[in-house]
Scaffold this motif. Sequence first.
Motif, PDB file in Angstrom:
ATOM      1  N   VAL A 177      26.172 -11.573  21.430  1.00  0.00           N
ATOM      2  CA  VAL A 177      25.600 -10.310  20.936  1.00  0.00           C
ATOM      3  C   VAL A 177      24.942  -9.543  22.070  1.00  0.00           C
ATOM      4  O   VAL A 177      25.139  -8.324  22.217  1.00  0.00           O
ATOM      5  N   LEU A 178      24.172 -10.241  22.910  1.00  0.00           N
ATOM      6  CA  LEU A 178      23.511  -9.562  24.024  1.00  0.00           C
ATOM      7  C   LEU A 178      24.527  -8.968  25.000  1.00  0.00           C
ATOM      8  O   LEU A 178      24.354  -7.851  25.485  1.00  0.00           O
ATOM      9  N   GLY A 179      25.577  -9.698  25.269  1.00  0.00           N
ATOM     10  CA  GLY A 179      26.581  -9.191  26.193  1.00  0.00           C
ATOM     11  C   GLY A 179      27.334  -7.977  25.677  1.00  0.00           C
ATOM     12  O   GLY A 179      27.800  -7.151  26.462  1.00  0.00           O
ATOM     13  N   SER A 180      27.437  -7.856  24.352  1.00  0.00           N
ATOM     14  CA  SER A 180      28.225  -6.757  23.781  1.00  0.00           C
ATOM     15  C   SER A 180      27.408  -5.490  23.538  1.00  0.00           C
ATOM     16  O   SER A 180      27.974  -4.393  23.557  1.00  0.00           O
ATOM     17  N   SER A 182      23.890  -4.918  24.809  1.00  0.00           N
ATOM     18  CA  SER A 182      22.667  -4.709  25.602  1.00  0.00           C
ATOM     19  C   SER A 182      22.691  -3.378  26.361  1.00  0.00           C
ATOM     20  O   SER A 182      21.636  -2.777  26.598  1.00  0.00           O
ATOM     21  N   ARG A 183      23.882  -2.904  26.778  1.00  0.00           N
ATOM     22  CA  ARG A 183      23.941  -1.657  27.541  1.00  0.00           C
ATOM     23  C   ARG A 183      23.783  -0.417  26.664  1.00  0.00           C
ATOM     24  O   ARG A 183      23.283   0.602  27.116  1.00  0.00           O
ATOM     25  N   SER A 184      24.245  -0.495  25.421  1.00  0.00           N
ATOM     26  CA  SER A 184      24.266   0.702  24.573  1.00  0.00           C
ATOM     27  C   SER A 184      23.084   0.800  23.625  1.00  0.00           C
ATOM     28  O   SER A 184      22.810   1.885  23.100  1.00  0.00           O
ATOM     29  N   VAL A 185      22.396  -0.342  23.380  1.00  0.00           N
ATOM     30  CA  VAL A 185      21.396  -0.314  22.329  1.00  0.00           C
ATOM     31  C   VAL A 185      20.078   0.321  22.776  1.00  0.00           C
ATOM     32  O   VAL A 185      19.323   0.837  21.943  1.00  0.00           O
ATOM     33  N   GLY A 186      19.799   0.330  24.082  1.00  0.00           N
ATOM     34  CA  GLY A 186      18.504   0.808  24.549  1.00  0.00           C
ATOM     35  C   GLY A 186      18.254   2.271  24.228  1.00  0.00           C
ATOM     36  O   GLY A 186      17.222   2.638  23.633  1.00  0.00           O
ATOM     37  N   ASP A 187      19.214   3.141  24.597  1.00  0.00           N
ATOM     38  CA  ASP A 187      19.037   4.575  24.353  1.00  0.00           C
ATOM     39  C   ASP A 187      18.976   4.890  22.862  1.00  0.00           C
ATOM     40  O   ASP A 187      18.190   5.745  22.428  1.00  0.00           O
ATOM     41  N   LEU A 188      19.796   4.202  22.073  1.00  0.00           N
ATOM     42  CA  LEU A 188      19.792   4.452  20.636  1.00  0.00           C
ATOM     43  C   LEU A 188      18.476   4.026  19.997  1.00  0.00           C
ATOM     44  O   LEU A 188      17.946   4.708  19.109  1.00  0.00           O
ATOM     45  N   CYS A 189      17.922   2.884  20.440  1.00  0.00           N
ATOM     46  CA  CYS A 189      16.632   2.444  19.905  1.00  0.00           C
ATOM     47  C   CYS A 189      15.509   3.402  20.329  1.00  0.00           C
ATOM     48  O   CYS A 189      14.595   3.681  19.539  1.00  0.00           O
ATOM     49  N   ASP A 190      15.594   3.914  21.561  1.00  0.00           N
ATOM     50  CA  ASP A 190      14.589   4.889  22.006  1.00  0.00           C
ATOM     51  C   ASP A 190      14.669   6.161  21.164  1.00  0.00           C
ATOM     52  O   ASP A 190      13.629   6.741  20.787  1.00  0.00           O
ATOM     53  N   ALA A 191      15.888   6.605  20.877  1.00  0.00           N
ATOM     54  CA  ALA A 191      16.044   7.802  20.041  1.00  0.00           C
ATOM     55  C   ALA A 191      15.519   7.562  18.629  1.00  0.00           C
ATOM     56  O   ALA A 191      14.843   8.431  18.041  1.00  0.00           O
ATOM     57  N   ALA A 192      15.791   6.375  18.097  1.00  0.00           N
ATOM     58  CA  ALA A 192      15.295   6.058  16.756  1.00  0.00           C
ATOM     59  C   ALA A 192      13.772   5.972  16.737  1.00  0.00           C
ATOM     60  O   ALA A 192      13.121   6.431  15.784  1.00  0.00           O
ATOM     61  N   ALA A 193      13.183   5.407  17.795  1.00  0.00           N
ATOM     62  CA  ALA A 193      11.721   5.338  17.872  1.00  0.00           C
ATOM     63  C   ALA A 193      11.106   6.720  17.981  1.00  0.00           C
ATOM     64  O   ALA A 193      10.042   7.002  17.400  1.00  0.00           O
ATOM     65  N   THR A 194      11.790   7.614  18.723  1.00  0.00           N
ATOM     66  CA  THR A 194      11.302   8.994  18.825  1.00  0.00           C
ATOM     67  C   THR A 194      11.301   9.685  17.469  1.00  0.00           C
ATOM     68  O   THR A 194      10.419  10.503  17.160  1.00  0.00           O
ATOM     69  N   LEU A 195      12.275   9.328  16.627  1.00  0.00           N
ATOM     70  CA  LEU A 195      12.351   9.913  15.287  1.00  0.00           C
ATOM     71  C   LEU A 195      11.431   9.229  14.279  1.00  0.00           C
ATOM     72  O   LEU A 195      11.450   9.572  13.096  1.00  0.00           O
ATOM     73  N   GLY A 196      10.669   8.225  14.731  1.00  0.00           N
ATOM     74  CA  GLY A 196       9.683   7.603  13.867  1.00  0.00           C
ATOM     75  C   GLY A 196      10.104   6.296  13.232  1.00  0.00           C
ATOM     76  O   GLY A 196       9.412   5.789  12.344  1.00  0.00           O
ATOM     77  N   VAL A 212      27.605  -6.023  14.572  1.00  0.00           N
ATOM     78  CA  VAL A 212      28.528  -6.560  13.562  1.00  0.00           C
ATOM     79  C   VAL A 212      29.848  -7.054  14.164  1.00  0.00           C
ATOM     80  O   VAL A 212      30.307  -8.158  13.845  1.00  0.00           O
ATOM     81  N   PRO A 213      30.528  -6.276  15.043  1.00  0.00           N
ATOM     82  CA  PRO A 213      31.791  -6.810  15.601  1.00  0.00           C
ATOM     83  C   PRO A 213      31.607  -8.117  16.370  1.00  0.00           C
ATOM     84  O   PRO A 213      32.387  -9.055  16.189  1.00  0.00           O
ATOM     85  N   SER A 214      30.581  -8.180  17.216  1.00  0.00           N
ATOM     86  CA  SER A 214      30.370  -9.423  17.972  1.00  0.00           C
ATOM     87  C   SER A 214      29.951 -10.561  17.055  1.00  0.00           C
ATOM     88  O   SER A 214      30.319 -11.724  17.288  1.00  0.00           O
ATOM     89  N   LEU A 215      29.194 -10.255  15.985  1.00  0.00           N
ATOM     90  CA  LEU A 215      28.833 -11.301  15.027  1.00  0.00           C
ATOM     91  C   LEU A 215      30.061 -11.810  14.288  1.00  0.00           C
ATOM     92  O   LEU A 215      30.178 -13.021  14.021  1.00  0.00           O
ATOM     93  N   ALA A 216      30.997 -10.912  13.951  1.00  0.00           N
ATOM     94  CA  ALA A 216      32.210 -11.343  13.249  1.00  0.00           C
ATOM     95  C   ALA A 216      33.060 -12.242  14.148  1.00  0.00           C
ATOM     96  O   ALA A 216      33.563 -13.291  13.698  1.00  0.00           O
ATOM     97  N   VAL A 217      33.215 -11.847  15.415  1.00  0.00           N
ATOM     98  CA  VAL A 217      33.986 -12.678  16.346  1.00  0.00           C
ATOM     99  C   VAL A 217      33.292 -14.027  16.555  1.00  0.00           C
ATOM    100  O   VAL A 217      33.933 -15.085  16.539  1.00  0.00           O
ATOM    101  N   SER A 218      31.960 -13.989  16.729  1.00  0.00           N
ATOM    102  CA  SER A 218      31.216 -15.236  16.917  1.00  0.00           C
ATOM    103  C   SER A 218      31.325 -16.132  15.691  1.00  0.00           C
ATOM    104  O   SER A 218      31.454 -17.357  15.816  1.00  0.00           O
ATOM    105  N   ALA A 219      31.279 -15.533  14.490  1.00  0.00           N
ATOM    106  CA  ALA A 219      31.371 -16.328  13.264  1.00  0.00           C
ATOM    107  C   ALA A 219      32.708 -17.047  13.186  1.00  0.00           C
ATOM    108  O   ALA A 219      32.768 -18.235  12.822  1.00  0.00           O
ATOM    109  N   ALA A 220      33.791 -16.343  13.521  1.00  0.00           N
ATOM    110  CA  ALA A 220      35.105 -16.991  13.482  1.00  0.00           C
ATOM    111  C   ALA A 220      35.184 -18.132  14.489  1.00  0.00           C
ATOM    112  O   ALA A 220      35.685 -19.225  14.172  1.00  0.00           O
ATOM    113  N   ILE A 221      34.669 -17.898  15.711  1.00  0.00           N
ATOM    114  CA  ILE A 221      34.721 -18.942  16.737  1.00  0.00           C
ATOM    115  C   ILE A 221      33.875 -20.149  16.334  1.00  0.00           C
ATOM    116  O   ILE A 221      34.315 -21.302  16.423  1.00  0.00           O
TER     117      ILE A 221
END
Length: 292
Positions: A177-180, A182-196, A212-221
Amino acid sequence: MAARRRFGPMTGRRASTTGRAALLALLAVVPIVAVVGVSLTAAGLQSVGLMPFIGPPQLSADAWTSETGELIRSSVTSVYIAAVSTVLSLVVGFMLAAYVLAMHRMGRIVETLSAATIPIPHVIGAGAIGLLLSDSGFLERLLGMPDAFPALVSGPWFVAVIAEYAWKESAFVALVVLGSISRSVGDLCDAAATLGASAGQRIVRVVLPLAVPSLAVSAAIVFVYTLGSYEAAWLLGPTSPEPLPVRAVRLFTSVDLAARPQAMVTALVSVAVSVVVIITAVLVLRRHRSLR
């Protein structure tokens, strides 16, 4: 004509790149398909008596029908262990990933400790869980309840087996999950925090959908690996009912060579369940992508 001159060389290069990629994929896929195909064909022929270890070939379905009840019981037991272990691994793994993303300094320590558990062999992990959860183990002595300690090792609910798989595989899930994301979640979380959005809302509405996609792949493995894993179930589980891999190994190593076809039947049933899970995971991923 001008458009053909403009896009012709680019289309040709793209086709050449696609051809080289297909050739490289074939070099990796063909040996795997050959080995798996030969193995499954041999197991199928042995299960119906056409490739016997002793005696002449004779078509028979006795290995499939002689112990159907016991085979179904082993299948249900294996699916139960794999399903519960997978769910716990996903929950714990996602929580670990969310903690690492939220807490930078402590998160790095937790990530390092989680990564350190992955190289540990499952047989070593099973031994450690056995020392921890057995009725004379560390937890029983720590709690001081020798007369009422539950049967976590070799008990009817495979608690120690599930705990070992959940412990090992949750670290794997967290790293995937972190590998999939970690690069994209930071800006989105900052934007969500800015919106309250609160921390819980950011995890549920931002981190979880991205994961969800990485969790689905991990679940199958994790499910497929747990379904076919032998060591922990053999060391920590009860003698009856037997999970599929324990039953397959016992029958295959039996001195009675007539039990080999039943071992092949058990292995083929395990492969069939794994294929169903993989196809389900692929369908879930396609559905998720179509909804985005």
